[in-house]
Design a protein around this motif. Sequence first.
Motif, PDB file in Angstrom:
ATOM      1  N   ALA A   1      37.905  11.835 -15.101  1.00  0.00           N
ATOM      2  CA  ALA A   1      36.672  11.221 -14.608  1.00  0.00           C
ATOM      3  C   ALA A   1      35.876  12.272 -13.846  1.00  0.00           C
ATOM      4  O   ALA A   1      36.430  13.209 -13.271  1.00  0.00           O
ATOM      5  CB  ALA A   1      36.976  10.024 -13.704  1.00  0.00           C
ATOM      6  N   SER A   2      34.572  12.102 -13.853  1.00  0.00           N
ATOM      7  CA  SER A   2      33.679  12.999 -13.121  1.00  0.00           C
ATOM      8  C   SER A   2      32.528  12.188 -12.560  1.00  0.00           C
ATOM      9  O   SER A   2      32.134  11.169 -13.127  1.00  0.00           O
ATOM     10  CB  SER A   2      33.148  14.117 -14.032  1.00  0.00           C
ATOM     11  OG  SER A   2      32.419  13.573 -15.120  1.00  0.00           O
ATOM     12  N   GLY A   3      32.002  12.641 -11.431  1.00  0.00           N
ATOM     13  CA  GLY A   3      30.902  11.939 -10.784  1.00  0.00           C
ATOM     14  C   GLY A   3      30.800  12.340  -9.326  1.00  0.00           C
ATOM     15  O   GLY A   3      31.302  13.391  -8.904  1.00  0.00           O
ATOM     16  N   THR A   4      30.156  11.483  -8.541  1.00  0.00           N
ATOM     17  CA  THR A   4      29.949  11.725  -7.115  1.00  0.00           C
ATOM     18  C   THR A   4      31.010  10.990  -6.310  1.00  0.00           C
ATOM     19  O   THR A   4      31.236   9.796  -6.514  1.00  0.00           O
ATOM     20  CB  THR A   4      28.551  11.249  -6.687  1.00  0.00           C
ATOM     21  OG1 THR A   4      27.568  11.926  -7.483  1.00  0.00           O
ATOM     22  CG2 THR A   4      28.299  11.568  -5.221  1.00  0.00           C
ATOM     23  N   VAL A   5      31.661  11.695  -5.398  1.00  0.00           N
ATOM     24  CA  VAL A   5      32.737  11.112  -4.592  1.00  0.00           C
ATOM     25  C   VAL A   5      32.136  10.150  -3.579  1.00  0.00           C
ATOM     26  O   VAL A   5      31.213  10.501  -2.835  1.00  0.00           O
ATOM     27  CB  VAL A   5      33.543  12.216  -3.882  1.00  0.00           C
ATOM     28  CG1 VAL A   5      34.644  11.600  -3.021  1.00  0.00           C
ATOM     29  CG2 VAL A   5      34.137  13.180  -4.895  1.00  0.00           C
ATOM     30  N   GLU A   6      32.662   8.926  -3.552  1.00  0.00           N
ATOM     31  CA  GLU A   6      32.216   7.920  -2.588  1.00  0.00           C
ATOM     32  C   GLU A   6      33.213   7.702  -1.458  1.00  0.00           C
ATOM     33  O   GLU A   6      32.821   7.293  -0.367  1.00  0.00           O
ATOM     34  CB  GLU A   6      31.956   6.590  -3.297  1.00  0.00           C
ATOM     35  CG  GLU A   6      30.769   6.622  -4.250  1.00  0.00           C
ATOM     36  CD  GLU A   6      30.426   5.254  -4.789  1.00  0.00           C
ATOM     37  OE1 GLU A   6      31.281   4.341  -4.679  1.00  0.00           O
ATOM     38  OE2 GLU A   6      29.316   5.076  -5.312  1.00  0.00           O
ATOM     39  N   ALA A   7      34.500   7.944  -1.699  1.00  0.00           N
ATOM     40  CA  ALA A   7      35.524   7.762  -0.667  1.00  0.00           C
ATOM     41  C   ALA A   7      36.733   8.595  -1.032  1.00  0.00           C
ATOM     42  O   ALA A   7      37.087   8.720  -2.207  1.00  0.00           O
ATOM     43  CB  ALA A   7      35.907   6.290  -0.514  1.00  0.00           C
ATOM     44  N   VAL A   8      37.359   9.162  -0.002  1.00  0.00           N
ATOM     45  CA  VAL A   8      38.567   9.965  -0.178  1.00  0.00           C
ATOM     46  C   VAL A   8      39.650   9.370   0.705  1.00  0.00           C
ATOM     47  O   VAL A   8      39.499   9.314   1.928  1.00  0.00           O
ATOM     48  CB  VAL A   8      38.329  11.444   0.180  1.00  0.00           C
ATOM     49  CG1 VAL A   8      39.614  12.243  -0.006  1.00  0.00           C
ATOM     50  CG2 VAL A   8      37.215  12.027  -0.662  1.00  0.00           C
ATOM     51  N   GLY A   9      40.725   8.899   0.106  1.00  0.00           N
ATOM     52  CA  GLY A   9      41.846   8.345   0.849  1.00  0.00           C
ATOM     53  C   GLY A   9      43.098   9.156   0.626  1.00  0.00           C
ATOM     54  O   GLY A   9      43.111  10.125  -0.142  1.00  0.00           O
ATOM     55  N   LEU A  10      44.161   8.758   1.301  1.00  0.00           N
ATOM     56  CA  LEU A  10      45.423   9.456   1.128  1.00  0.00           C
ATOM     57  C   LEU A  10      46.086   9.125  -0.203  1.00  0.00           C
ATOM     58  O   LEU A  10      46.889   9.913  -0.708  1.00  0.00           O
ATOM     59  CB  LEU A  10      46.376   9.118   2.275  1.00  0.00           C
ATOM     60  CG  LEU A  10      45.980   9.641   3.653  1.00  0.00           C
ATOM     61  CD1 LEU A  10      46.988   9.177   4.692  1.00  0.00           C
ATOM     62  CD2 LEU A  10      45.873  11.155   3.652  1.00  0.00           C
ATOM     63  N   ARG A  11      45.767   7.989  -0.789  1.00  0.00           N
ATOM     64  CA  ARG A  11      46.397   7.598  -2.054  1.00  0.00           C
ATOM     65  C   ARG A  11      45.457   7.716  -3.237  1.00  0.00           C
ATOM     66  O   ARG A  11      45.857   8.193  -4.301  1.00  0.00           O
ATOM     67  CB  ARG A  11      46.931   6.162  -1.964  1.00  0.00           C
ATOM     68  CG  ARG A  11      47.886   5.796  -3.091  1.00  0.00           C
ATOM     69  CD  ARG A  11      48.398   4.383  -2.943  1.00  0.00           C
ATOM     70  NE  ARG A  11      47.347   3.413  -3.192  1.00  0.00           N
ATOM     71  CZ  ARG A  11      47.034   2.953  -4.405  1.00  0.00           C
ATOM     72  NH1 ARG A  11      47.693   3.380  -5.465  1.00  0.00           N
ATOM     73  NH2 ARG A  11      46.080   2.061  -4.555  1.00  0.00           N
TER      74      ARG A  11
END
Length: 355
Positions: free
Chosen positions: A169-179
């Motif tokens: 997948a590719s695109g704009t990151v909206e959220a980064v979590g630990l999982r």
Amino acid sequence: MLDSITQALDGVDSAQAQAGAQDVVGFLLDKPLKVVVILLVCWIARYLAMRLIGRIATGISTGAGKLGGGRRGGLLESSPLLNERRQQRAETLASVLKSTVTFVLGMLAILMVLDTVGIAIAPFLASAGIAGVALGFGAQALVKDFLSGIFMLAEDQYGVGDSVDLGDASGTVEAVGLRVTRLRDVKGTVWYVRNGEILRVGNQSQGWARAVVDVSVAYGENLSRAQEVLQRLADHLVAEEEWKPLVLDEPEVWGVEQMTTDGIVLRLVVKTAPMQQWAVQRELRRRIKAAFDAEGIEFPLAQRVFLRHDDGPRQARPLRDPNAVVAPQPPPPSEADVAAQDAAAADPSRVNRGL
């Protein structure tokens, strides 16, 4: 006699009382004191660890280890989006590290206190080992996701607002979590990617970007003149107030990139701020089209050759009269007739002999 016995009993009682008092004092001054010392040492260790983690998080949030590479790097580093991204990264890492330190020191303190008061901790250690093995086999994918997420945050591979390519997948990151990592592609689809499944990361918005414009011209055109027009257009774009803050370096015309069957490809590159390369490319293409039309520089036309096999002029088929009587068609040959024809074709002498 009675007095001597009474005195002996009194001496025994006093000795026992003194021994009991010594045992009580020894218990109160030995084990509880050791427990207090253990708890105090663990608390001091946790306090120092929290201070160290806080300093590390502060360094991350203020931009330690910057990824520069431009004449306006200071303006880029102070952007609100980048500051928010650093703050989120620092808070996440600090929360994970503090929770880990608290859990480890707490378990260590409990085990040491139990050992001090005389409770055997070997069964607890054996149970913890078995539970750890079971957790490792049953939740290894989850542990892998968490560990990958921690390292991604620590290494600052990407953050909220970055345009990334994660393989599937590719695109704009909206959220980064630990999982998991959540990103949205250009069509608006939201993708949830597990951190443990990310094998490579292509970040298109970290530090700086480059606008690459390939322009095709016909073989009959003067390449030096076409390159001068491209350089002049790019220089005018950089000098304008609207586009000047988005460009980090002087534009360059690299020259001939390819020679195809249709034309010659010239390449123009401009170093831009992150996430601005697409806007610069679109504006350059629009201006190049107008400038080439004004200068009379031709774009190549695709060469197409159509081949057709024709033995002669086609005859027009006469139209069939719907009222005409259709002649009856003979019935199809039978299997015996077909066999006789095959035999005659194989041995004509048999027909002459009447066979």
